[in-house]
Scaffold this active site. Structure first.
Site, PDB file in Angstrom:
ATOM      1  N   TYR A   1       0.858  -1.185   0.000  1.00 11.73           N
ATOM      2  CA  TYR A   1       0.000   0.000   0.000  1.00 11.73           C
ATOM      3  C   TYR A   1       0.897   1.239   0.000  1.00 11.73           C
ATOM      4  CZ  TYR A   1      -3.370  -3.489   1.759  1.00 11.73           C
ATOM      5  OH  TYR A   1      -4.148  -4.610   1.954  1.00 11.73           O
TER       6      TYR A   1
ATOM      7  N   ALA B   1     -17.128  -6.560  -1.779  1.00 14.21           N
ATOM      8  CA  ALA B   1     -16.947  -6.935  -3.196  1.00 14.21           C
ATOM      9  C   ALA B   1     -16.578  -5.714  -4.038  1.00 14.21           C
ATOM     10  CB  ALA B   1     -18.192  -7.620  -3.743  1.00 14.21           C
TER      11      ALA B   1
END
Length: 325
Positions: free
Chosen positions: A62, A214
């Site tokens: 990240y 999702a």
């Protein structure tokens, strides 16, 4: 602040935390989230700390260490490291090839990755340290042994792994080292129920889902004519034309379900995950501070067995719901 009843023990780690953590995938990760600047990232971490959330999950990947640095700086300024569970993930020397992301999971690379993460996070131990990706020339058993040694040395408190297939999970855990597994799991992505969840239950491994919404689909904000240009959705089977349209229909039914309960669809999706076997806690992300407080409201949602079966029917799952023990 959260209610103490929301605390849970994380597998066999001996650690306890509130059932809602924070996935810091956007923090410092301007490559994937160019609109999230350092100031916004810091506000997100401050909100997490102010809300009493105890687990913060990040990764070297990240922002190539930037996420860890920002988290380390913010906690250093605000204090309270001792009550937090910090988890991060190693991706030494990441290289993309036709098979995906290949990394160096050798003993020396993992040792260096732990030392580097300790510096960036400004701490002398990491609560859960994950092997982020399995594709490496180093056998998974060897990587697990290295992390077990680092655990003995006190640099890490628990051993995690992410993105493992069932076969890779068995290989990594050959000596029983694995404490926590991260895997994709949501109302729309259920493959872990076949073999991974039973294995986790049998071996007292805590499963922490990633992409619990999702990639935003379950939040209900997308429309059928939306166009996606980011690689994470372009290559995601859930967002391919026919599947995407079918998923939007399911999400419309989820919206109606949530409306009847007076909550948001994302909150239902998160509350559902908290009923699942082996799932001790969840780590949804956020791009705005108010999303963090909104996610926390999922902790108050109760889902009866009939409602769980209704959700299964919406998402084409005909088997009965299994309650978390």
């Amino acid at each position: 602040m959260n209610n103490l009843n929301d605390r849970v023990e994380i597998g066999k780690t001996g650690m306890q935390a509130f059932r809602m953590g924070f996935g810091a995938g956007v923090v410092g990760n301007t490559m994937m989230y160019p609109k999230i600047d350092d100031n916004t990232s810091e506000k997100l971490i401050q909100t997490v700390l102010n809300q009493g959330i105890e687990m913060i999950d990040t990764a070297y990947l990240y922002g190539m260490g930037k996420s860890e640095e920002l988290i380390g700086e913010t906690i250093h300024k605000q204090g309270g490291r001792e009550r937090l569970i910090l988890s991060t993930k190693a991706s030494p020397d990441p290289q993309f090839d036709q098979n995906g992301l290949k990394v160096d999971n050798s003993p020396s690379a993992l040792r260096q990755a732990v030392d580097d993460s300790l510096k960036r996070l400004q701490t002398d131990y990491i609560d859960i340290f994950y092997l982020h990706f399995p594709y490496s020339t180093t056998p998974l058993t060897e990587s697990a042994d290295t992390l077990a040694q680092l655990k003995k040395e006190g640099k890490i408190k628990a051993i995690g792994a992410s993105n493992l297939s069932f076969q890779q999970l068995q290989e990594f855990n050959k000596e029983g080292h694995l404490d926590v597994l991260q895997a994709e799991y949501s109302l729309l992505v259920r493959h872990v129920e076949q073999d991974i969840i039973p294995y986790c239950l049998e071996n007292n491994i805590s499963l922490i889902p990633f992409f619990p919404l999702a990639s935003g689909l379950l939040a209900g904000a997308y429309k059928k004519d939306d166009v996606f240009t980011d690689t994470s959705r372009l290559n995601n089977p859930l967002f391919q034309k026919e599947a995407f349209l079918a998923n939007l229909k399911r999400v419309e039914q989820l919206k109606e379900f949530a409306k009847k309960k007076g909550v948001q669809p994302a909150q239902i999706a998160l509350a559902w995950l908290l009923t699942r076997p082996a799932v001790d806690l969840i780590i949804p992300g956020a791009t705005k501070p108010e999303q963090i407080t909104g996610n926390l409201q999922a902790l108050a949602i109760q889902l009866a067995e009939a409602e769980l079966n209704e959700l299964n029917a919406i998402f084409n799952q005909d088997k009965k719901h299994v309650y978390r023990e």
